[in-house]
Design a protein around this motif. Sequence first.
Motif, PDB file in Angstrom:
ATOM      1  N   VAL A 266       0.848  -1.190   0.000  1.00 52.22           N
ATOM      2  CA  VAL A 266       0.000   0.000   0.000  1.00 52.22           C
ATOM      3  C   VAL A 266       0.883   1.240   0.000  1.00 52.22           C
ATOM      4  O   VAL A 266       1.936   1.260   0.655  1.00 52.22           O
ATOM      5  N   SER A 267       0.474   2.258  -0.728  1.00 52.76           N
ATOM      6  CA  SER A 267       1.168   3.549  -0.735  1.00 52.76           C
ATOM      7  C   SER A 267       0.730   4.366   0.470  1.00 52.76           C
ATOM      8  O   SER A 267      -0.465   4.662   0.631  1.00 52.76           O
ATOM      9  N   ARG A 268       1.682   4.754   1.309  1.00 55.79           N
ATOM     10  CA  ARG A 268       1.361   5.543   2.493  1.00 55.79           C
ATOM     11  C   ARG A 268       0.821   6.923   2.097  1.00 55.79           C
ATOM     12  O   ARG A 268      -0.145   7.412   2.708  1.00 55.79           O
ATOM     13  N   SER A 269       1.427   7.540   1.100  1.00 61.33           N
ATOM     14  CA  SER A 269       0.969   8.880   0.699  1.00 61.33           C
ATOM     15  C   SER A 269      -0.414   8.820   0.085  1.00 61.33           C
ATOM     16  O   SER A 269      -1.252   9.706   0.327  1.00 61.33           O
ATOM     17  N   ALA A 270      -0.687   7.777  -0.723  1.00 62.25           N
ATOM     18  CA  ALA A 270      -2.017   7.644  -1.301  1.00 62.25           C
ATOM     19  C   ALA A 270      -3.050   7.364  -0.217  1.00 62.25           C
ATOM     20  O   ALA A 270      -4.196   7.839  -0.296  1.00 62.25           O
TER      21      ALA A 270
END
Length: 990
Positions: free
Chosen positions: A488-492
């Motif tokens: 998973v993308s933390r920023s997204a």
Amino acid sequence: MSDNRLIKRRALLMGTATAALIASSFGSSVMAQSDEGVDEIEQIVVTGSRIARRDLTSSSPVAVVDAEQYRLSGTVNVEQLLNTLPQVIPGTTAFSNNPGNGAATLDLRGLGAERTLILVNNRRYMFFDANQITDVNTIPAALVERTEVVTGGASAVYGSDAIGGVVNFILKDDFEGIEIGTQYDITTRGDADRANIDLTMGGNFADGRGNAVLYMNYFDRDAVMQDARDFSFNALLDDFDENGNPALVPGGSASVLNGRFSGPLDNDVNRALRPGLTTALDNAGLTGLGGLGFLPGADGQTATNFRNPEDLFNYAPDNFLQIPQERWMIGTMATYDITDQMEFYAEGSFANNRVITELAPTPITGNFLFNVDSPFLSPAMQEVLRQADLTEGTITGTVRDDNGNLVNPGTLTLADTAGDGQTSLSIGRRLEEVGPRQNSDERNSWRVVTGIRGDLGDFSDTMFKNMRYDAYYMFARTLNTQRQAGNVSRSAFQAALLDNSLNIFGPNITEDAADSIRIAATNVEESQLQVASGAISGDIIELPAGPVGGAFGFEWRSTSARFSPDTALSSGDVVGFNAGNPTAGGYDVWELFGEVRVPIVADLPFAKNVEVNGAFRYSDYDLENVGGVWTYAGGVDWSVSDDLMFRGQFQRAVRAPNVQELFGGQAQGFPGAIDPCSDQFTGEQTQALRDTCIASGVPAANVFGAIQPNTQIQGLFGGNPDLEEETSDTFTIGAVITPQAIPGLSVTIDYYNIEVDDAISVLGGSLNNVLDLCFNEIQDINSPFCQAVNRNPGGDIGEPNFVEVLNANIGKFETDGIDLQINYSMDLDFGLLSESSSLDFFVLGTWVNNFDITPVAAIPERIDECAGTFGNTCGEPLPEFKTNSRVTWRTGPLNLSLRWRWIDSVKDDQLLNEGTVAANLAVPKIGSQNYFDLSATFDVLDNVQIFGGVDNLFDNKPPLVADSSEQANTFPGTYDVLGSRLFFGATVRF
């Protein structure tokens, strides 16, 4: 027979040990004969030396595993059998899912796989990553003629890495005909299937001057999930039963499906300064909110206080118990007599190995911003967030000092900006909607060897006789493509929270929302090894007691590796699998080596033969902090008579740091550990410990509280280009007893003592050791161990704060013990399918007297006494006693064999801590384990053999532990986790 064919025949004896003189670990004695029936034992090389000998004795203890033992144990991956040897502590295996890397490794004496040198046909083999460790999955078990194991330093003969010892796989060559072998395994529960097929073809050419062998292998292993066994269905936790007694209870992770939310809402903060927040929490039903925060209901509109352990997420069912594997291998070996004195030889191999590991869905943790008017929350919960937002910044009033006392006036500073419509919460959300985490490794490995060897004859009538030479070049490369799913993308994730497209309150993430945060990742690893070596050996001069044997030569090695992580992983904007930075580097080394063996006396009373030996190697590394290093060895063999021989050996060995240790990019890891500042700590909670916890960033009210929600603690690992070499001293002394009065009996007993200095490891030896040294030993916040510990505002260790444990030459290992081998073979005057039969017995055992780890050389009084222990400090169980015994009845075409594997009891290494007592642990001790394996082979025809058996005949279950386990609530490499396993197969030769 040409001279080269005679040399080749002698080469088949290299490392062989007869039951009469070395007492091989397994199987019957071996004697090679020439075509004319004359014993060819004049020139033999034993693993651990390059000098040809007139007998099969060895100055160092050698254990030999022959091809029959692989078949009797149903072995298709070599680590299955070798990990049962008492000298071996299991490395990564078919059951290494988390931690795991898809490889299979060997670890002699428990000193680490990186300190065990793997050879194939007496030459280095390919490794699979920047740690320069061999994946023995790439060695075809069906082609192994025998495996020779020498434990203890052997750098003077083989160079760097041989600190723990050497495992030498001798493959079958000079093969004529076609051989097809198949095997199928399945457990009595009908799962864990394994299928294997081998094809070997060979023949002579050019009127017998040459021989070529081609082999192919296919292997397929099915996955078994942890929920397929009762003992691993739940992630167990060390806790207390209803009567307050220590017990194993179902537990798991504090990152849960509905989400867990904490932070400035909980009792880490004096609520007297925030009456509006206290009222909002009471109105939302969250009175007395604890350090682990609250748990939303399924609709996201309600919330309750998080309960530990009742609300923990059981991650166990989503993990593999046996990891799946698919392997293709093809290889060839060839020899050709260019002249009667020169033989060309070549080896080539290719392996495609595919292994998958699987973990539970990604747990996302850390602090994130939330809109206080989130449409996914009830009005009552929106008010909680609004009050938290209004009281951010610095406020003044009654607070608690570091000792928990009320102070007025005092100040309290909270993060973020008051009244901006957003507040920060610490979360623990299991992202099931994204899917499980899968890591697929596809390794393609190549190896090519070309060389010439031959007989130089006699240089003179008196000196340098029977001279031989061997020179070769080897190239090996492994390319690993690693594909990851479930990240998973933390920023997204943060962006989706703020634009209200992601609802993580309860199980309410839509597929579109999951797609917006899901990322795939592809990493590429490449490692390469080149070796050029040449040696000349023979009889230097004749003495009254016999010839002086010598061997001299050179070697050049070039090692390089690189790891290219996916951009998402290298940027750190990833949650799921561990983030990491690129690794790239390599080095070259030039070496000169020599050996000599000098007979002192022969054929005298009480001295049938006395020999001394010596070896040296000078290595020049192009590493500034290593440079030129010497290794050396010396020993003596004293044959009192045909019945008794004494032997002793001293060896100085070195290990240069590998590419990963030198140049490894920083990466995250999650080893098992216990934070002494948390309620997981079972030792004495002293005032000094409390003060150190507070100084490290734990709020006073949270000391010894619920600040460690998981059994794993996040660490930051990485290389150090300033590392120096390790050095080790190995001393062995023993006896070989072959009483002529009892034909067929041989006994060897050897004492070993190994000391490794300047050992390369992570800071403190392990993350758990860093915590222990900081908080229980040194208790000085300015020490490098305390400075390595970074905490979040609530006192927990986790994203974005880790324990920094980079590589260093930090300490030492010391181990000593005794190896015992007993072989006995006897003839019987009766049989089942024949008029007579025979019985073969063997016992191989090891007693570990000490295994001491000094994590920091500067603190010599701090020693982890790991013999007879297991756990987060000492790792895999290291029993004081371990034996492997077999009895085989041979009657005509039938062989029946029973094997007994005994593993002594071990205790939890937490008991090494002062103040920790067995009564405070759920499993302070794992009892001894006994496994029995039954197998048989039957020669249907001269060219057809069938075989089969049952491993773990009585279906023993593995012993259970919790916080101190490796995985699956136990140690799957040491203890059998599948239960009874049936195997059967056949071999046909044309």
